[in-house]
Design a protein around this motif. Sequence first.
Motif, PDB file in Angstrom:
ATOM      1  N   ARG A   1      27.200  32.652  36.076  1.00 38.15           N
ATOM      2  CA  ARG A   1      28.440  31.908  36.308  1.00 38.15           C
ATOM      3  C   ARG A   1      29.632  32.521  35.584  1.00 38.15           C
ATOM      4  N   ALA A   2      29.449  32.812  34.293  1.00 37.97           N
ATOM      5  CA  ALA A   2      30.572  33.315  33.496  1.00 37.97           C
ATOM      6  C   ALA A   2      31.032  34.693  33.960  1.00 37.97           C
ATOM      7  N   ARG A   3      30.175  35.404  34.694  1.00 36.27           N
ATOM      8  CA  ARG A   3      30.515  36.760  35.112  1.00 36.27           C
ATOM      9  C   ARG A   3      31.287  36.784  36.418  1.00 36.27           C
TER      10      ARG A   3
ATOM     11  N   ARG B   1      29.491  39.858  43.922  1.00 34.19           N
ATOM     12  CA  ARG B   1      29.049  41.000  43.131  1.00 34.19           C
ATOM     13  C   ARG B   1      28.824  42.234  44.022  1.00 34.19           C
TER      14      ARG B   1
ATOM     15  N   VAL C   1      34.091  35.735  37.635  1.00 31.27           N
ATOM     16  CA  VAL C   1      35.500  36.137  37.649  1.00 31.27           C
ATOM     17  C   VAL C   1      35.648  37.635  37.372  1.00 31.27           C
ATOM     18  N   TYR C   2      34.708  38.187  36.621  1.00 31.60           N
ATOM     19  CA  TYR C   2      34.782  39.624  36.316  1.00 31.60           C
ATOM     20  C   TYR C   2      34.406  40.488  37.515  1.00 31.60           C
ATOM     21  N   TRP C   3      33.725  39.894  38.473  1.00 27.17           N
ATOM     22  CA  TRP C   3      33.307  40.673  39.647  1.00 27.17           C
ATOM     23  C   TRP C   3      34.417  40.804  40.666  1.00 27.17           C
TER      24      TRP C   3
ATOM     25  N   ARG D   1      27.102  24.859  30.284  1.00 23.81           N
ATOM     26  CA  ARG D   1      28.342  25.209  30.975  1.00 23.81           C
ATOM     27  C   ARG D   1      28.162  25.162  32.489  1.00 23.81           C
TER      28      ARG D   1
ATOM     29  N   GLY E   1      42.603  34.960  44.214  1.00 24.36           N
ATOM     30  CA  GLY E   1      43.897  34.643  43.626  1.00 24.36           C
ATOM     31  C   GLY E   1      43.852  33.355  42.826  1.00 24.36           C
ATOM     32  N   MET E   2      43.228  32.341  43.436  1.00 30.87           N
ATOM     33  CA  MET E   2      43.162  31.043  42.775  1.00 30.87           C
ATOM     34  C   MET E   2      42.281  31.082  41.541  1.00 30.87           C
ATOM     35  N   ILE E   3      41.152  31.766  41.669  1.00 30.92           N
ATOM     36  CA  ILE E   3      40.203  31.817  40.546  1.00 30.92           C
ATOM     37  C   ILE E   3      40.861  32.471  39.339  1.00 30.92           C
ATOM     38  N   LYS E   4      41.730  33.458  39.597  1.00 34.84           N
ATOM     39  CA  LYS E   4      42.345  34.173  38.477  1.00 34.84           C
ATOM     40  C   LYS E   4      43.609  33.493  37.961  1.00 34.84           C
ATOM     41  N   GLN E   5      44.061  32.443  38.634  1.00 38.09           N
ATOM     42  CA  GLN E   5      45.261  31.750  38.154  1.00 38.09           C
ATOM     43  C   GLN E   5      44.957  30.454  37.440  1.00 38.09           C
ATOM     44  N   MET E   6      43.796  29.916  37.673  1.00 41.53           N
ATOM     45  CA  MET E   6      43.529  28.564  37.246  1.00 41.53           C
ATOM     46  C   MET E   6      42.073  28.400  36.898  1.00 41.53           C
ATOM     47  N   LYS E   7      41.814  27.618  35.861  1.00 40.43           N
ATOM     48  CA  LYS E   7      40.427  27.332  35.527  1.00 40.43           C
ATOM     49  C   LYS E   7      39.968  26.137  36.337  1.00 40.43           C
TER      50      LYS E   7
END
Lengths: 249, 294
Positions: B287-289, B203, B291-293, B35, B128-134
């Motif tokens: 990497r996968a984390r 983070r 967006v959660y930060w 990934r 904003g962008m990261i949470k709206q679009m992959k």
Amino acid sequence: MSRIDLQAVHVEFPIYNVNARSLKKSFIHLATGGSVMTDANDHLVVSALKDINLTIEHGDRVGLIGHNGAGKSTFLRLVSGIYEPSRGDIKIEGHISPILDLMHGMETEFTGYENIILRGTFLGNSRKQINEQIENIAEFSGLGDYLSMPVRTYSSGMMVRLAFAISVSINPEILVIDEVFGAGDANFMERAREKMMSLLTRASIVIMANHSDAIIREFCNKVALFEGGQLKYYGTVEEGFNIYHGKIG
Amino acid sequence: MAQQQEAVISDQNVTVKQTKNTASIVFPKVSQSQRAWKDVLDGLTKWPIWALLAYQDIKLRYRRSILGPFWLTLSMAITVYTMGYLYSAIFKMEMASYFPFLVGGMLSWTLISTCYNELVDSFTSSEGMIKQMKLPYTLYVHRIVFRNMLIFFHNLFVMVPVYVMFHDTVHINFYLLALIPGLLIIYANTAILGLILAMLGGRFRDISQIVKSLIQVVFFITPVMWKPSALPPEKAFIVNYNPFASLIELIRAPLTGSLPEPGTYAMALGTTLVGMFICWQLFKKYRARIVYWL
């Protein structure tokens, strides 16, 4: 054939700026929102989606229902690939077209045309494809010469028209929509509805979140009821609403 | 009410059955490194997006101003010419040799330091962008590095009067071509180390402030305003073991008509490779984390 499978999927958000120990125990069990727990490092973790098992098949038009904070938007973002599950597996066959925020990526200093190009590039379209779309978008939005003006000169209704026109100018395989109805004046609403209908029929899977029961009843053939981050029910629209409203009453 | 409760319970049974059905589906096991690698590749192939975003950033900043992006050039010119005039007097340096050295150094310093300063915030500022679009995470890093490269090319015009005024000591020659590999190394270096900083900055929110204060310190220990030859030999390590000194030299040397030394390339490439290794380990794992930060 498009298909979405979820197996024991969890989505958990760590909250770093709140010290777990400083919170009262009573906060831990809340009516709305996901449940709050602590992880191994004593960070608070909000469990936004818990153990979701679900299969959405070709032809399904799924309406998401549930209270605020039940996990609907998180689910849409999960399916859109924005959140990767903290635990569990997700498998998606087909291309996802999310419309999560109509106004996203709109730059008010730029003209309508520039915004169309901008959004088209985001969606991965070539300049040629975008040029082909421009005419359709211009016609559907009905903004005419205003498209050569900076978007900041638009009224809020006009802005929504443009955003809506740009957003629906796609050929979706799996369509993911979050609360995007009710755009513009009555005349535009009617056309927006038609456009939305044709968009929904073209897509092989639709997943939409909406607070209006009427819209879900009209467009969807299945509902997924979320409560506190858990999938309470997945099946027919009628029964889903019965459970949902029975619970509220 | 009791009936409805039952309905819910029976539905749960339905979902349990569905679980058994889905158990027969083969979920593709995609490893985190696959990934992460896909993110890196997608970040490159989606260049039209970041190139447009970078261009848009600059265009937006100067929209409706008369000079437009050439304000970048003008403000850079004012800064470096004033500094050149003042510091050549303070350090009692020959203007003809010091002035081009300072201007070339400031151009590369501005490129590198602004990159690092902005990269540490790349994820927090694009929340904003990261949470709206992959979109691939590396795309946000490219956007910032590419934007600063574009700004660099605007700033480059500051060199023109220098070539005219000091035509006796500084020449435009074939060595100017060394600018191309130099910029490529700097692009790789800032993008790679920037991705590390961006993850740390996403983070741990203090990192951004720490990096910004450290960059200011680095400015003083790196030969931008002062020449390496001004150091006594026993203090030469300040330059020799300073990766920033070599990065700066990659641009300054070609601009002032000489070729960077092999040691400079070795230092710059070496730090980039070490950075690449660390970056890959971190990116693969976290990497996968990201967006959660946010």
